[in-house]
Design a protein around this motif. Structure first.
Motif, PDB file in Angstrom:
ATOM      1  N   PHE A  42       0.818  -1.207   0.000  1.00 23.35           N
ATOM      2  CA  PHE A  42       0.000   0.000   0.000  1.00 23.35           C
ATOM      3  C   PHE A  42       0.862   1.271   0.000  1.00 23.35           C
ATOM      4  CE2 PHE A  42      -2.140  -3.449   2.196  1.00 23.35           C
ATOM      5  CZ  PHE A  42      -3.326  -3.534   1.473  1.00 23.35           C
ATOM      6  N   ALA A  43       2.172   1.114  -0.158  1.00 23.33           N
ATOM      7  CA  ALA A  43       3.083   2.251  -0.077  1.00 23.33           C
ATOM      8  C   ALA A  43       2.865   3.237  -1.217  1.00 23.33           C
ATOM      9  CB  ALA A  43       4.530   1.760  -0.074  1.00 23.33           C
ATOM     10  N   ASP A  44       2.409   2.756  -2.363  1.00 26.07           N
ATOM     11  CA  ASP A  44       2.181   3.622  -3.521  1.00 26.07           C
ATOM     12  C   ASP A  44       0.683   3.794  -3.752  1.00 26.07           C
ATOM     13  OD1 ASP A  44       2.195   5.044  -5.843  1.00 26.07           O
ATOM     14  OD2 ASP A  44       2.990   3.445  -7.112  1.00 26.07           O
ATOM     15  N   PRO A  45       0.096   4.901  -3.294  1.00 27.40           N
ATOM     16  CA  PRO A  45      -1.347   5.111  -3.444  1.00 27.40           C
ATOM     17  C   PRO A  45      -1.806   5.084  -4.894  1.00 27.40           C
ATOM     18  CG  PRO A  45      -0.391   6.712  -1.919  1.00 27.40           C
ATOM     19  CD  PRO A  45       0.753   6.002  -2.587  1.00 27.40           C
ATOM     20  N   GLN A  46      -0.927   5.449  -5.820  1.00 25.06           N
ATOM     21  CA  GLN A  46      -1.294   5.456  -7.235  1.00 25.06           C
ATOM     22  C   GLN A  46      -1.578   4.047  -7.758  1.00 25.06           C
ATOM     23  OE1 GLN A  46      -1.789   8.402  -8.746  1.00 25.06           O
ATOM     24  NE2 GLN A  46      -1.244   9.297  -6.760  1.00 25.06           N
ATOM     25  N   ASN A  47      -1.115   3.058  -7.026  1.00 28.25           N
ATOM     26  CA  ASN A  47      -1.296   1.679  -7.474  1.00 28.25           C
ATOM     27  C   ASN A  47      -2.514   1.009  -6.857  1.00 28.25           C
ATOM     28  OD1 ASN A  47      -0.490  -0.620  -8.964  1.00 28.25           O
ATOM     29  ND2 ASN A  47       0.466  -1.504  -7.127  1.00 28.25           N
ATOM     30  N   LEU A  48      -3.293   1.768  -6.081  1.00 30.29           N
ATOM     31  CA  LEU A  48      -4.419   1.173  -5.355  1.00 30.29           C
ATOM     32  C   LEU A  48      -5.723   1.304  -6.132  1.00 30.29           C
ATOM     33  CD1 LEU A  48      -3.604   2.199  -1.683  1.00 30.29           C
ATOM     34  CD2 LEU A  48      -3.119   0.053  -2.871  1.00 30.29           C
ATOM     35  N   SER A  49      -5.770   0.727  -7.293  1.00 32.37           N
ATOM     36  CA  SER A  49      -7.006   0.668  -8.066  1.00 32.37           C
ATOM     37  C   SER A  49      -7.915  -0.403  -7.477  1.00 32.37           C
ATOM     38  CB  SER A  49      -6.692   0.321  -9.521  1.00 32.37           C
ATOM     39  OG  SER A  49      -6.113  -0.976  -9.591  1.00 32.37           O
ATOM     40  N   VAL A  50      -9.176  -0.411  -7.881  1.00 36.23           N
ATOM     41  CA  VAL A  50     -10.097  -1.455  -7.418  1.00 36.23           C
ATOM     42  C   VAL A  50      -9.573  -2.821  -7.809  1.00 36.23           C
ATOM     43  CG1 VAL A  50     -12.406  -2.425  -7.707  1.00 36.23           C
ATOM     44  CG2 VAL A  50     -12.129   0.037  -7.401  1.00 36.23           C
ATOM     45  N   GLU A  51      -9.018  -2.888  -8.998  1.00 39.90           N
ATOM     46  CA  GLU A  51      -8.510  -4.188  -9.460  1.00 39.90           C
ATOM     47  C   GLU A  51      -7.376  -4.677  -8.560  1.00 39.90           C
ATOM     48  OE1 GLU A  51      -8.996  -1.509 -11.342  1.00 39.90           O
ATOM     49  OE2 GLU A  51     -10.732  -2.201 -12.514  1.00 39.90           O
ATOM     50  N   ARG A  52      -6.457  -3.770  -8.204  1.00 42.34           N
ATOM     51  CA  ARG A  52      -5.329  -4.164  -7.345  1.00 42.34           C
ATOM     52  C   ARG A  52      -5.824  -4.523  -5.952  1.00 42.34           C
ATOM     53  NH1 ARG A  52      -1.209  -6.948  -5.943  1.00 42.34           N
ATOM     54  NH2 ARG A  52       0.360  -5.871  -4.671  1.00 42.34           N
ATOM     55  N   LEU A  53      -6.770  -3.725  -5.419  1.00 38.88           N
ATOM     56  CA  LEU A  53      -7.316  -4.013  -4.089  1.00 38.88           C
ATOM     57  C   LEU A  53      -8.097  -5.327  -4.083  1.00 38.88           C
ATOM     58  CD1 LEU A  53      -8.449  -0.408  -3.089  1.00 38.88           C
ATOM     59  CD2 LEU A  53      -6.603  -1.742  -2.039  1.00 38.88           C
ATOM     60  N   ALA A  54      -8.735  -5.647  -5.202  1.00 40.95           N
ATOM     61  CA  ALA A  54      -9.448  -6.926  -5.295  1.00 40.95           C
ATOM     62  C   ALA A  54      -8.481  -8.097  -5.154  1.00 40.95           C
ATOM     63  CB  ALA A  54     -10.190  -7.005  -6.631  1.00 40.95           C
ATOM     64  N   GLU A  55      -7.267  -7.925  -5.643  1.00 41.87           N
ATOM     65  CA  GLU A  55      -6.251  -8.962  -5.464  1.00 41.87           C
ATOM     66  C   GLU A  55      -5.806  -9.047  -4.010  1.00 41.87           C
ATOM     67  OE1 GLU A  55      -3.069  -7.890  -8.045  1.00 41.87           O
ATOM     68  OE2 GLU A  55      -4.199  -8.237  -9.902  1.00 41.87           O
ATOM     69  N   LEU A  56      -5.626  -7.868  -3.391  1.00 41.62           N
ATOM     70  CA  LEU A  56      -5.108  -7.831  -2.023  1.00 41.62           C
ATOM     71  C   LEU A  56      -6.114  -8.340  -0.996  1.00 41.62           C
ATOM     72  CD1 LEU A  56      -3.241  -4.413  -2.200  1.00 41.62           C
ATOM     73  CD2 LEU A  56      -2.210  -6.703  -2.127  1.00 41.62           C
ATOM     74  N   VAL A  57      -7.415  -8.212  -1.284  1.00 38.92           N
ATOM     75  CA  VAL A  57      -8.405  -8.713  -0.322  1.00 38.92           C
ATOM     76  C   VAL A  57      -8.479 -10.241  -0.342  1.00 38.92           C
ATOM     77  CG1 VAL A  57      -9.828  -6.628  -0.351  1.00 38.92           C
ATOM     78  CG2 VAL A  57     -10.326  -8.481  -1.956  1.00 38.92           C
ATOM     79  N   GLU A  58      -7.742 -10.854  -1.260  1.00 40.05           N
ATOM     80  CA  GLU A  58      -7.664 -12.315  -1.287  1.00 40.05           C
ATOM     81  C   GLU A  58      -6.341 -12.808  -0.707  1.00 40.05           C
ATOM     82  OE1 GLU A  58      -9.941 -14.302  -1.970  1.00 40.05           O
ATOM     83  OE2 GLU A  58     -11.425 -13.199  -3.160  1.00 40.05           O
ATOM     84  N   ASP A  59      -5.522 -11.898  -0.196  1.00 34.69           N
ATOM     85  CA  ASP A  59      -4.225 -12.270   0.346  1.00 34.69           C
ATOM     86  C   ASP A  59      -4.386 -13.221   1.533  1.00 34.69           C
ATOM     87  OD1 ASP A  59      -1.210 -10.999   0.118  1.00 34.69           O
ATOM     88  OD2 ASP A  59      -1.660 -11.689   2.166  1.00 34.69           O
ATOM     89  N   LYS A  60      -3.429 -14.096   1.727  1.00 35.47           N
ATOM     90  CA  LYS A  60      -3.518 -15.048   2.837  1.00 35.47           C
ATOM     91  C   LYS A  60      -3.268 -14.377   4.190  1.00 35.47           C
ATOM     92  CE  LYS A  60       1.345 -16.486   2.475  1.00 35.47           C
ATOM     93  NZ  LYS A  60       2.255 -17.642   2.277  1.00 35.47           N
ATOM     94  N   ASP A  61      -2.652 -13.189   4.170  1.00 35.99           N
ATOM     95  CA  ASP A  61      -2.347 -12.465   5.401  1.00 35.99           C
ATOM     96  C   ASP A  61      -3.540 -11.587   5.790  1.00 35.99           C
ATOM     97  OD1 ASP A  61      -1.415 -10.836   7.424  1.00 35.99           O
ATOM     98  OD2 ASP A  61       0.522 -10.421   6.478  1.00 35.99           O
ATOM     99  N   PRO A  62      -4.168 -11.819   6.960  1.00 34.89           N
ATOM    100  CA  PRO A  62      -5.328 -11.006   7.355  1.00 34.89           C
ATOM    101  C   PRO A  62      -5.004  -9.525   7.506  1.00 34.89           C
ATOM    102  CG  PRO A  62      -4.574 -12.384   9.186  1.00 34.89           C
ATOM    103  CD  PRO A  62      -3.864 -12.857   7.961  1.00 34.89           C
ATOM    104  N   GLU A  63      -3.732  -9.206   7.825  1.00 33.53           N
ATOM    105  CA  GLU A  63      -3.342  -7.798   7.921  1.00 33.53           C
ATOM    106  C   GLU A  63      -3.462  -7.113   6.566  1.00 33.53           C
ATOM    107  OE1 GLU A  63       0.816  -5.454   8.330  1.00 33.53           O
ATOM    108  OE2 GLU A  63       0.460  -6.983   9.868  1.00 33.53           O
ATOM    109  N   ILE A  64      -3.044  -7.812   5.529  1.00 33.27           N
ATOM    110  CA  ILE A  64      -3.144  -7.265   4.177  1.00 33.27           C
ATOM    111  C   ILE A  64      -4.605  -7.136   3.769  1.00 33.27           C
ATOM    112  CG2 ILE A  64      -2.656  -7.713   1.733  1.00 33.27           C
ATOM    113  CD1 ILE A  64      -0.261  -6.741   3.279  1.00 33.27           C
ATOM    114  N   ARG A  65      -5.403  -8.148   4.079  1.00 33.64           N
ATOM    115  CA  ARG A  65      -6.825  -8.081   3.727  1.00 33.64           C
ATOM    116  C   ARG A  65      -7.513  -6.921   4.442  1.00 33.64           C
ATOM    117  NH1 ARG A  65      -6.548 -13.589   5.071  1.00 33.64           N
ATOM    118  NH2 ARG A  65      -8.288 -13.487   6.559  1.00 33.64           N
TER     119      ARG A  65
END
Length: 308
Positions: A42-65
């Motif tokens: 999440f260090a680069d806000p420009q990279n936080l599109s819905v598509e990218r966040l949709a990938e991150l909400v599937e991360d195995k790490d609950p902190e990332i989700r």
């Protein structure tokens, strides 16, 4: 985890009164802890599109989700964000569910979030008090038809933050919520009583049926509650003046300067509701208060009235 599956509360300013008076903070109002920068997606806000966040909400790490659910509030105009947040309410980790509810509350004015109502109602029974609290605030914000009845049940929750959140959220339900909020004024915890006062104050003249209970709260054992009751009565306006003015006058002898100040600041508002002479007489009593701030407020209040 969150899958791409496909309702709700100054109300965030909602919160300001209770936080200021009692020092309590809303759960999940800040993002979960970050990883070290090098490993932080999440260090680069420009990279936080819905598509990218949709990938991150599937991360195995609950902190990332949880981080992804939190950052989805920045994508409020995209219906896909609502779908992801609804999924987040069903995550296996409480912090993720709380973050999802918090983001729905932050985005709650969007019509595409109305579909979150069933999941939020279900979340009111979550095992985590934080999730229940955030779900209540979100449900109040999106104002779904099924919200008020579910929030009334939460007023009986064992956790005081959940009861507080239910009280605040009911402030969006209009006159229909007044009976339950009037009962909440007698909750054993001052935080919950403050939440009910905040909600009734938000309702304004729609809370006129609560005036007798509000007047009684001017003698509450907690000074923060007494002060908040002054403001709630003033918010009701003309419908509260006849009952409120005598009770507010008695606060000239209150031992807490903050309560006397709240009373003084409420009097001009009731004066403009048609009780100028009565309010002027009471304000003059506060001109000799031992607190400089109270005296100044009384003088200012007298100066704001059309006739003295």
């Amino acid at each position: 985890m969150i899958g791409a599956r496909g309702r709700g509360l100054p109300f965030a300013g909602a919160v300001g009164l209770c936080v200021f008076l009692l020092g309590f903070a809303l759960p999940a109002c800040t993002p979960p802890p970050l990883r070290p920068k090098a490993a932080n997606p999440f260090a680069d806000p420009q990279n936080l599109s819905v598509e990218r966040l949709a990938e991150l909400v599937e991360d195995k790490d609950p902190e990332i989700r949880a981080q992804a659910a939190y950052h989805l509030r920045g994508q409020g105009s995209d219906p896909a964000a609502a779908v992801l947040l609804i999924g987040g309410l069903q995550d296996s980790h409480a912090e993720v569910r709380a973050a999802a509810a918090s983001s729905i509350e932050a985005l709650g004015d969007g019509t595409h979030l109305k579909s979150a109502a069933p999941a939020l109602v279900k979340a009111l029974s979550d095992s985590s008090p934080k999730v229940r609290s955030m779900a209540a605030l979100a449900l109040g914000k999106i104002q779904s038809p099924e919200g008020p009845a579910a929030l009334v049940l939460l007023l009986k929750d064992q956790d005081r933050m959940a009861r507080w959140a239910a009280s605040v959220a009911l402030g969006k339900s209009g006159a229909a919520g007044v009976p339950e909020l009037s009962r909440a004024l007698w909750d054993k915890d001052p935080l919950v009583r403050l939440g009910a006062l905040q909600a009734l104050s938000f309702m304004g003249k729609d809370a006129v049926a609560a005036v007798p209970s509000l007047a009684q709260k001017l003698s509450d054992e907690d000074p923060s509650v007494r002060a908040a009751a002054c403001g709630a009565l003033a918010s009701v306006g003309e419908g509260a003046a006849e009952a409120a003015l005598p009770a507010l006058g008695k606060l000239a002898g209150d031992g807490e300067p903050s309560v006397r100040l709240a009373a003084v600041r409420s009097l001009p508002r009731l004066a403009h509701a048609g009780f100028t002479a009565e309010a002027v007489a009471l304000l003059k009593r506060f001109l000799s208060d031992k607190s400089p701030e109270v005296r100044a407020a009384a003088q200012e209040g007298l100066g704001s009235l059309p006739s003295r």
